[in-house]
Design an enzyme around this catalytic site. Structure first.
Site, PDB file in Angstrom:
ATOM      1  N   ASP A  44       0.790  -1.208   0.237  1.00  0.00           N
ATOM      2  CA  ASP A  44       0.094   0.076  -0.228  1.00  0.00           C
ATOM      3  C   ASP A  44       1.384   1.576  -0.240  1.00  0.00           C
ATOM      4  OD1 ASP A  44       1.187   0.079   2.597  1.00  0.00           O
ATOM      5  OD2 ASP A  44      -1.447   0.131   3.575  1.00  0.00           O
ATOM      6  N   SER A  45       2.100   1.260   0.169  1.00  0.00           N
ATOM      7  CA  SER A  45       3.118   2.083  -0.234  1.00  0.00           C
ATOM      8  C   SER A  45       2.487   2.281  -1.212  1.00  0.00           C
ATOM      9  CB  SER A  45       4.351   1.835   0.173  1.00  0.00           C
ATOM     10  OG  SER A  45       4.649   0.236  -0.915  1.00  0.00           O
ATOM     11  N   ASP A  83      -0.987  -6.049  -0.401  1.00  0.00           N
ATOM     12  CA  ASP A  83      -1.761  -5.649   0.965  1.00  0.00           C
ATOM     13  C   ASP A  83      -3.263  -5.057   1.422  1.00  0.00           C
ATOM     14  OD1 ASP A  83       0.390  -4.449   3.008  1.00  0.00           O
ATOM     15  OD2 ASP A  83       1.103  -3.004   2.458  1.00  0.00           O
ATOM     16  N   LYS A 112      -1.675  -9.345   3.146  1.00  0.00           N
ATOM     17  CA  LYS A 112       0.047  -8.830   3.961  1.00  0.00           C
ATOM     18  C   LYS A 112      -1.063  -8.240   4.983  1.00  0.00           C
ATOM     19  CE  LYS A 112       3.530  -6.146   4.125  1.00  0.00           C
ATOM     20  NZ  LYS A 112       2.611  -4.964   4.726  1.00  0.00           N
ATOM     21  N   GLU A 114      -0.906  -5.927   8.995  1.00  0.00           N
ATOM     22  CA  GLU A 114      -0.336  -4.836   9.623  1.00  0.00           C
ATOM     23  C   GLU A 114      -1.048  -4.691  11.043  1.00  0.00           C
ATOM     24  OE1 GLU A 114      -0.003  -0.662   9.324  1.00  0.00           O
ATOM     25  OE2 GLU A 114       0.885  -0.816   7.328  1.00  0.00           O
ATOM     26  N   GLU A 181       9.146  -3.935  10.730  1.00  0.00           N
ATOM     27  CA  GLU A 181       9.700  -2.785   9.696  1.00  0.00           C
ATOM     28  C   GLU A 181      10.140  -1.291  10.933  1.00  0.00           C
ATOM     29  OE1 GLU A 181       6.489  -1.010   8.245  1.00  0.00           O
ATOM     30  OE2 GLU A 181       7.337   1.164   7.553  1.00  0.00           O
TER      31      GLU A 181
HETATM   32  N1  MHF Z   1       8.713   5.276  -1.224  1.00  0.00           N
HETATM   33  C1  MHF Z   1       8.610   4.436   0.685  1.00  0.00           C
HETATM   34  N2  MHF Z   1       9.105   4.184   1.250  1.00  0.00           N
HETATM   35  C2  MHF Z   1       9.287   3.315   2.552  1.00  0.00           C
HETATM   36  O1  MHF Z   1      10.030   2.500   3.035  1.00  0.00           O
HETATM   37  C3  MHF Z   1       7.345   3.015   3.441  1.00  0.00           C
HETATM   38  C4  MHF Z   1       7.411   4.431   2.274  1.00  0.00           C
HETATM   39  N3  MHF Z   1       7.765   4.728   1.170  1.00  0.00           N
HETATM   40  N4  MHF Z   1       6.009   4.412   2.816  1.00  0.00           N
HETATM   41  C5  MHF Z   1       5.841   3.654   3.925  1.00  0.00           C
HETATM   42  C6  MHF Z   1       6.273   3.233   4.773  1.00  0.00           C
HETATM   43  C7  MHF Z   1       6.803   4.315   6.213  1.00  0.00           C
HETATM   44  N5  MHF Z   1       8.052   4.527   5.793  1.00  0.00           N
HETATM   45  C8  MHF Z   1       9.112   5.072   5.947  1.00  0.00           C
HETATM   46  C9  MHF Z   1       8.901   6.494   6.192  1.00  0.00           C
HETATM   47  C10 MHF Z   1      10.405   7.351   6.810  1.00  0.00           C
HETATM   48  C11 MHF Z   1      10.444   7.201   7.318  1.00  0.00           C
HETATM   49  C12 MHF Z   1      12.111   8.615   8.097  1.00  0.00           C
HETATM   50  O2  MHF Z   1      12.413   9.334   6.853  1.00  0.00           O
HETATM   51  N6  MHF Z   1      12.215   8.107   9.068  1.00  0.00           N
HETATM   52  C13 MHF Z   1      12.960   9.449   9.672  1.00  0.00           C
HETATM   53  C14 MHF Z   1      12.736  11.050  10.668  1.00  0.00           C
HETATM   54  C15 MHF Z   1      11.523   9.839  11.344  1.00  0.00           C
HETATM   55  C16 MHF Z   1      11.129  10.665  12.901  1.00  0.00           C
HETATM   56  O3  MHF Z   1      10.529  11.622  12.539  1.00  0.00           O
HETATM   57  O4  MHF Z   1      11.135  10.490  13.578  1.00  0.00           O
HETATM   58  C17 MHF Z   1      14.371   9.139  10.359  1.00  0.00           C
HETATM   59  O5  MHF Z   1      15.304   9.615  10.225  1.00  0.00           O
HETATM   60  O6  MHF Z   1      14.254   8.076  10.929  1.00  0.00           O
HETATM   61  C18 MHF Z   1      10.555   5.456   8.042  1.00  0.00           C
HETATM   62  C19 MHF Z   1      10.168   5.183   7.470  1.00  0.00           C
HETATM   63  C20 MHF Z   1       8.335   3.321   5.429  1.00  0.00           C
HETATM   64  N7  MHF Z   1       8.023   3.037   4.122  1.00  0.00           N
HETATM   65  C1  KIV Z   2       6.756  -0.962   3.845  1.00  0.00           C
HETATM   66  C2  KIV Z   2       6.630  -2.328   2.937  1.00  0.00           C
HETATM   67  C3  KIV Z   2       6.776  -3.667   3.771  1.00  0.00           C
HETATM   68  C4  KIV Z   2       4.726  -2.304   3.271  1.00  0.00           C
HETATM   69  O1  KIV Z   2       4.559  -2.652   3.674  1.00  0.00           O
HETATM   70  C5  KIV Z   2       4.078  -1.169   2.299  1.00  0.00           C
HETATM   71  O2  KIV Z   2       5.517  -1.618   1.013  1.00  0.00           O
HETATM   72  O3  KIV Z   2       3.501  -1.677   1.968  1.00  0.00           O
HETATM   73 MG    MG Z   3       2.213  -1.795   3.047  1.00  0.00          MG
END
Ligand code: MHF
Ligand code: KIV
Ligand code: MG
Length: 288
Positions: A44-45, A83, A112, A114, A181
């Site tokens: 669902d990303s 998803d 899948k 959550e 995750e």
């Molecule tokens: N393109 C994409 N890739 C992904 O892996 C992903 C998605 N979208 N969408 C759904 C989730 C969201 N995810 C994410 C998105 C951003 C951060 C991130 O930027 N974290 C930063 C800031 C966190 C905070 O504000 O504390 C970090 O530095 O950890 C982590 C996981 C992983 N998943």
């Molecule tokens: C980040 C992965 C595990 C996911 O659920 C997605 O891509 O939607």
């Molecule tokens: Mg997902």
């Protein structure tokens, strides 16, 4: 039946690392399958990387069905996983079963969800109905509003407890694997040791039984990807260079060159046909 089944995935734990990547359409499904990826995952990303939303909450069942169908048509070998989107299984077990069935009928081999502990009844019922289920704990993006963003998980003892409780509940309910995750790697290692089903990590370190990444992230379509992403290619730059090149060649009159268009070899033949066509046109015009 595709070559990779959920049974095969479960047997890989402790023997061979499991590879998983997202795909959202026919060409990406085709390439991922040809590359030999084990699990080709319609995540669902989709809502973020394909539709441009800031979170995954607007993704609908109709969208998931549509994209799953495209990916399923392409994949011959890998396991096709889809998803369950936000609010497609939270309202009731019945709703969850119905929606999971739609994804299976669109070509998914498994779905899948959550969460884990909160959905053990649904998982049990799905598995009994013949629909294999993967769970997902740690950072659960469908809880974006409550979480207040995407942060690392497993830092507090409550979080560690919750992650292990989810993974164990999933195992007990009959899930074939679980996504971890953005979980601290020590916690991901502990979970991997505590359950018999494979753990598939994203941002959760090397001790998981497999890894998953988002297509657009690992291929370098963005500048701003999560910090755990390794870019295996810089396709955004390659595509932009190709488009700039195309634009320049059209502006300069270099494209299309001779091999890309066709002309009359007999110019007298063309003159005759042109004359008759033009005469017929002026005849029709005078009749209107
Ligand atoms: N393109 C994409 N890739 C992904 O892996 C992903 C998605 N979208 N969408 C759904 C989730 C969201 N995810 C994410 C998105 C951003 C951060 C991130 O930027 N974290 C930063 C800031 C966190 C905070 O504000 O504390 C970090 O530095 O950890 C982590 C996981 C992983 N998943
Ligand atoms: C980040 C992965 C595990 C996911 O659920 C997605 O891509 O939607
Ligand atoms: Mg997902």
């Amino acid at each position: 039946m595709r070559e990779i089944t959920t049974k095969r995935i479960m047997e890989m734990k402790g023997k061979e690392k499991i590879t998983m990547v997202t795909a959202y359409d026919y060409p990406s499904g085709l390439i991922a399958d040809k590359a030999g990826i084990d699990i080709i995952f319609v995540g669902d990303s989709l809502g973020m990387v394909v539709y441009g939303d800031e979170n995954t909450l607007n993704v609908t069942m109709d969208q998931m069905v549509y994209h799953t169908r495209a990916v399923a048509k392409a994949v011959k070998r890998g396991l096709v996983l889809a998803d369950m989107p936000f609010m497609s299984y939270e309202t009731s077990v019945e709703e969850g079963i119905k929606n999971a069935a739609r994804l299976v009928q669109a070509g998914a081999d498994a779905v899948k969800i959550e969460g884990g502990y909160d959905h053990k009844k649904l998982v049990k019922k799905l598995v009994r109905s013949g629909i294999p289920v993967m769970g997902h704990t740690g950072l659960t993006p469908q809880r974006y509003l409550r979480l207040g963003g995407y942060h690392i998980t497993g830092e507090t003892e409550e979080e560690i407890e919750e992650i292990i409780r989810d993974a164990k509940a999933l195992e007990k309910a009959g899930a074939f694997a679980v996504v971890l995750e953005f979980v601290l790697s020590d916690v991901a290692k502990l979970v991997t040791e505590e359950v018999k089903i494979p753990t598939i990590g994203i941002g959760s370190g090397p001790y998981c039984d497999g890894q998953v990444l988002v297509w657009h992230d690992l291929l370098g379509f963005y500048e701003h990807t999560p910090p755990f992403v390794k870019k295996y290619a810089d396709l955004r730059n390659i595509i932009q260079l190709a488009l700039e090149n195309y634009k320049e060649e059209v502006k300069d009159g270099k494209f299309p060159s001779g091999q890309y268009y066709w002309e009359f070899l007999d110019k007298d033949d063309f003159e005759k046909k042109k004359k008759r066509a033009m005469e017929r046109l002026s005849q029709e015009e005078s009749e209107d």
